[in-house]
Motif scaffolding. Sequence first.
Motif, PDB file in Angstrom:
ATOM      1  N   LEU A  15      -2.934  17.351   4.449  1.00 39.41           N
ATOM      2  CA  LEU A  15      -2.356  16.781   3.222  1.00 39.41           C
ATOM      3  C   LEU A  15      -1.573  17.820   2.419  1.00 39.41           C
ATOM      4  O   LEU A  15      -1.068  17.504   1.330  1.00 39.41           O
ATOM      5  N   ALA A  16      -1.471  19.030   2.944  1.00 37.08           N
ATOM      6  CA  ALA A  16      -0.898  20.137   2.153  1.00 37.08           C
ATOM      7  C   ALA A  16       0.472  19.796   1.575  1.00 37.08           C
ATOM      8  O   ALA A  16       0.788  20.155   0.441  1.00 37.08           O
ATOM      9  N   SER A  17       1.293  19.064   2.340  1.00 40.13           N
ATOM     10  CA  SER A  17       2.669  18.821   1.877  1.00 40.13           C
ATOM     11  C   SER A  17       2.713  17.896   0.650  1.00 40.13           C
ATOM     12  O   SER A  17       3.722  17.845  -0.052  1.00 40.13           O
ATOM     13  N   PHE A  18       1.636  17.172   0.385  1.00 43.06           N
ATOM     14  CA  PHE A  18       1.655  16.281  -0.789  1.00 43.06           C
ATOM     15  C   PHE A  18       1.734  17.051  -2.099  1.00 43.06           C
ATOM     16  O   PHE A  18       2.175  16.513  -3.110  1.00 43.06           O
ATOM     17  N   ARG A  19       1.349  18.323  -2.078  1.00 37.93           N
ATOM     18  CA  ARG A  19       1.491  19.148  -3.291  1.00 37.93           C
ATOM     19  C   ARG A  19       2.953  19.241  -3.722  1.00 37.93           C
ATOM     20  O   ARG A  19       3.257  19.340  -4.914  1.00 37.93           O
ATOM     21  N   GLU A  20       3.855  19.174  -2.729  1.00 36.08           N
ATOM     22  CA  GLU A  20       5.294  19.265  -3.065  1.00 36.08           C
ATOM     23  C   GLU A  20       5.809  18.004  -3.750  1.00 36.08           C
ATOM     24  O   GLU A  20       6.939  17.970  -4.219  1.00 36.08           O
ATOM     25  N   HIS A 202     -13.968   6.978 -12.023  1.00 37.92           N
ATOM     26  CA  HIS A 202     -13.987   8.251 -11.285  1.00 37.92           C
ATOM     27  C   HIS A 202     -13.997   8.036  -9.769  1.00 37.92           C
ATOM     28  O   HIS A 202     -14.240   8.983  -9.021  1.00 37.92           O
ATOM     29  N   SER A 203     -13.739   6.812  -9.341  1.00 36.95           N
ATOM     30  CA  SER A 203     -13.795   6.527  -7.907  1.00 36.95           C
ATOM     31  C   SER A 203     -12.425   6.221  -7.328  1.00 36.95           C
ATOM     32  O   SER A 203     -12.042   6.802  -6.295  1.00 36.95           O
ATOM     33  N   ALA A 204     -11.672   5.317  -7.967  1.00 38.30           N
ATOM     34  CA  ALA A 204     -10.431   4.823  -7.352  1.00 38.30           C
ATOM     35  C   ALA A 204      -9.459   5.963  -7.074  1.00 38.30           C
ATOM     36  O   ALA A 204      -9.109   6.726  -7.968  1.00 38.30           O
ATOM     37  N   GLY A 205      -9.056   6.076  -5.835  1.00 36.38           N
ATOM     38  CA  GLY A 205      -8.117   7.123  -5.443  1.00 36.38           C
ATOM     39  C   GLY A 205      -8.800   8.403  -5.006  1.00 36.38           C
ATOM     40  O   GLY A 205      -8.139   9.313  -4.512  1.00 36.38           O
ATOM     41  N   ALA A 206     -10.120   8.470  -5.205  1.00 39.85           N
ATOM     42  CA  ALA A 206     -10.848   9.686  -4.816  1.00 39.85           C
ATOM     43  C   ALA A 206     -11.904   9.379  -3.759  1.00 39.85           C
ATOM     44  O   ALA A 206     -12.009  10.078  -2.754  1.00 39.85           O
ATOM     45  N   VAL A 207     -12.664   8.327  -4.010  1.00 39.14           N
ATOM     46  CA  VAL A 207     -13.838   8.008  -3.192  1.00 39.14           C
ATOM     47  C   VAL A 207     -13.649   6.603  -2.604  1.00 39.14           C
ATOM     48  O   VAL A 207     -13.245   5.699  -3.337  1.00 39.14           O
ATOM     49  N   PRO A 208     -13.950   6.399  -1.335  1.00 40.43           N
ATOM     50  CA  PRO A 208     -13.835   5.029  -0.805  1.00 40.43           C
ATOM     51  C   PRO A 208     -14.806   4.080  -1.506  1.00 40.43           C
ATOM     52  O   PRO A 208     -15.949   4.448  -1.788  1.00 40.43           O
ATOM     53  N   VAL A 209     -14.330   2.891  -1.783  1.00 44.36           N
ATOM     54  CA  VAL A 209     -15.153   1.851  -2.420  1.00 44.36           C
ATOM     55  C   VAL A 209     -14.899   0.569  -1.633  1.00 44.36           C
ATOM     56  O   VAL A 209     -13.756   0.274  -1.294  1.00 44.36           O
ATOM     57  N   LEU A 295       1.505   6.461  -3.722  1.00 39.41           N
ATOM     58  CA  LEU A 295       1.367   7.842  -3.231  1.00 39.41           C
ATOM     59  C   LEU A 295      -0.021   8.057  -2.603  1.00 39.41           C
ATOM     60  O   LEU A 295      -0.152   8.688  -1.552  1.00 39.41           O
ATOM     61  N   VAL A 296      -1.026   7.510  -3.239  1.00 40.86           N
ATOM     62  CA  VAL A 296      -2.391   7.635  -2.695  1.00 40.86           C
ATOM     63  C   VAL A 296      -2.496   6.867  -1.371  1.00 40.86           C
ATOM     64  O   VAL A 296      -3.080   7.367  -0.392  1.00 40.86           O
ATOM     65  N   LEU A 297      -1.890   5.679  -1.316  1.00 42.13           N
ATOM     66  CA  LEU A 297      -1.923   4.909  -0.067  1.00 42.13           C
ATOM     67  C   LEU A 297      -1.203   5.669   1.050  1.00 42.13           C
ATOM     68  O   LEU A 297      -1.647   5.669   2.202  1.00 42.13           O
ATOM     69  N   GLU A 298      -0.100   6.318   0.682  1.00 41.39           N
ATOM     70  CA  GLU A 298       0.657   7.079   1.694  1.00 41.39           C
ATOM     71  C   GLU A 298      -0.188   8.235   2.258  1.00 41.39           C
ATOM     72  O   GLU A 298      -0.189   8.480   3.470  1.00 41.39           O
ATOM     73  N   ALA A 299      -0.893   8.922   1.382  1.00 41.38           N
ATOM     74  CA  ALA A 299      -1.738  10.032   1.843  1.00 41.38           C
ATOM     75  C   ALA A 299      -2.930   9.517   2.645  1.00 41.38           C
ATOM     76  O   ALA A 299      -3.396  10.177   3.580  1.00 41.38           O
ATOM     77  N   GLY A 300      -3.406   8.346   2.292  1.00 49.98           N
ATOM     78  CA  GLY A 300      -4.560   7.753   2.989  1.00 49.98           C
ATOM     79  C   GLY A 300      -5.853   8.152   2.295  1.00 49.98           C
ATOM     80  O   GLY A 300      -6.171   9.336   2.201  1.00 49.98           O
ATOM     81  N   LEU A 301      -6.582   7.138   1.831  1.00 50.58           N
ATOM     82  CA  LEU A 301      -7.801   7.427   1.072  1.00 50.58           C
ATOM     83  C   LEU A 301      -8.835   8.172   1.919  1.00 50.58           C
ATOM     84  O   LEU A 301      -9.530   9.065   1.424  1.00 50.58           O
ATOM     85  N   GLY A 302      -8.910   7.834   3.215  1.00 50.15           N
ATOM     86  CA  GLY A 302      -9.868   8.521   4.089  1.00 50.15           C
ATOM     87  C   GLY A 302      -9.555  10.013   4.174  1.00 50.15           C
ATOM     88  O   GLY A 302     -10.465  10.859   4.117  1.00 50.15           O
ATOM     89  N   ASN A 303      -8.261  10.336   4.285  1.00 53.43           N
ATOM     90  CA  ASN A 303      -7.869  11.753   4.346  1.00 53.43           C
ATOM     91  C   ASN A 303      -8.189  12.461   3.030  1.00 53.43           C
ATOM     92  O   ASN A 303      -8.669  13.593   3.012  1.00 53.43           O
ATOM     93  N   LEU A 304      -7.885  11.769   1.932  1.00 47.90           N
ATOM     94  CA  LEU A 304      -8.132  12.372   0.619  1.00 47.90           C
ATOM     95  C   LEU A 304      -9.628  12.610   0.398  1.00 47.90           C
ATOM     96  O   LEU A 304     -10.034  13.650  -0.121  1.00 47.90           O
TER      97      LEU A 304
END
Length: 413
Positions: A15-20, A202-209, A295-304
């Motif tokens: 996911l490193a490139s998402f910092r850009e 504190h969950s959406a976008g960070a932790v799978p629900v 953006l979160v969907l593009e990165a993939g919640l599982g990866n995040l």
Amino acid sequence: MDRAVAEALDRGDTLASFRERFPIDDAGPIYMDGNSLGRTSYAVRAALDAGVHEWQERMVSGWSDWIELPAQVGDRLGLLIGAGPGQVLVCDSTTINLYKLADAALSARPGRMVIVGDANDFPTDRYVLAGLAAARGCELRLIGSDPITGLDLDELAGAIDEQTALVSLSHVNYRSAARLDLEAVTDLVHRHGALMLWDLSHSAGAVPVALDGAEADLAVGCSYKYLNAGPGAPGYLYVRKALAEDLRQPICGWFGHQDQFEMGPAYQPAVGVGRFLTGSPPILGLLAVSAGVELVLEAGLGNLWAKSQALTVMLADLIEERLAPLGASLASPREPARRGGHVAIAHPQAWSWCSALLERQLVVADFRTPDAIRLGPAALYTRFVDGYDAVERMEAVLTSGLTADPGDRPRVT
Ligand SMILES: Cc1ncc(COP(=O)(O)O)c(C=O)c1O
């Protein structure tokens, strides 16, 4: 652990490139507050610019499309919280959505006079429940949970009975990040015939629900933390499809009406989750939420989530190795399976420590009473070396000695 380990983790980070995708000044302080307010992405900035342009071009005719945004963006956000289409709306604030859903739940369980919550939950959750309990003459049972490990399920089970109308809890605790088993708690509540309301801030976008998977009833949350939609961006709400028709929300506004532009004499709630709208939705905010969610969907919640766990495990290790000998301690569950996306560090002079980090432009973290600093390394833009360097800077400040707690804290900590 030395810095080379963090550097190696960064080299292997898919996911490193998402910092850009975020404007970040590497020479500035290390931002570890993504659990409070996420960073500005180029995508959200562009969405806001485009939204203003569209407003300028289309003026009032834009409403023919904008009016669908709460449900459309809600469906996309639903993908991050395990909710199928037609159950999520992006609207109002978390606090207002919590009030609407809690009130609707209480009305749907007439005769039951008990609300159950967590004494260590975020203040707005406790205040809204207390206000509703007072207004309706209900009993509010706030369970005293462990400030680090969170709510004990046996204690929770002991507090719920056949008088309970509603149980309302945060999935991930705002302070310690202790995470509850959403499915097990929902099941427990249902066994007593009560309704369950989750705060997913504190969950959406960070932790799978998995709301649908758990047959959850109701949920709310915010979009300005891990969804990076900006300060005060709109919140969201979830109502299980099968439940929507049985619920009536307390704010009878025109956007929740079955036929809004009929301008009729009386309120008739819309069919489905749409009845939980109130008034004109904040369109610019909705466009920001949409870009943040994509953006979160593009990165993939599982990866995040995988990266988030690696980051918080590294931080927990470093805290124990470098900060514990200086009087600090991990104030979050040690195992990632019981934690969300941030970690808390307890220290008797936490406020003095946190303000020194901010004043010296070293680390942006936040202080939570009475004695904790939170570090929220959002996986979309935080490198492993950021985590490593943040702890090293925290260690240096502690070693150099803290001044006495100034006592006069600013309005925002
Ligand atoms: C668990 C939780 N609920 C609610 C809120 C805030 O609600 P609102 O967006 O209405 O200010 C926060 C803010 O940090 C939170 O952590």
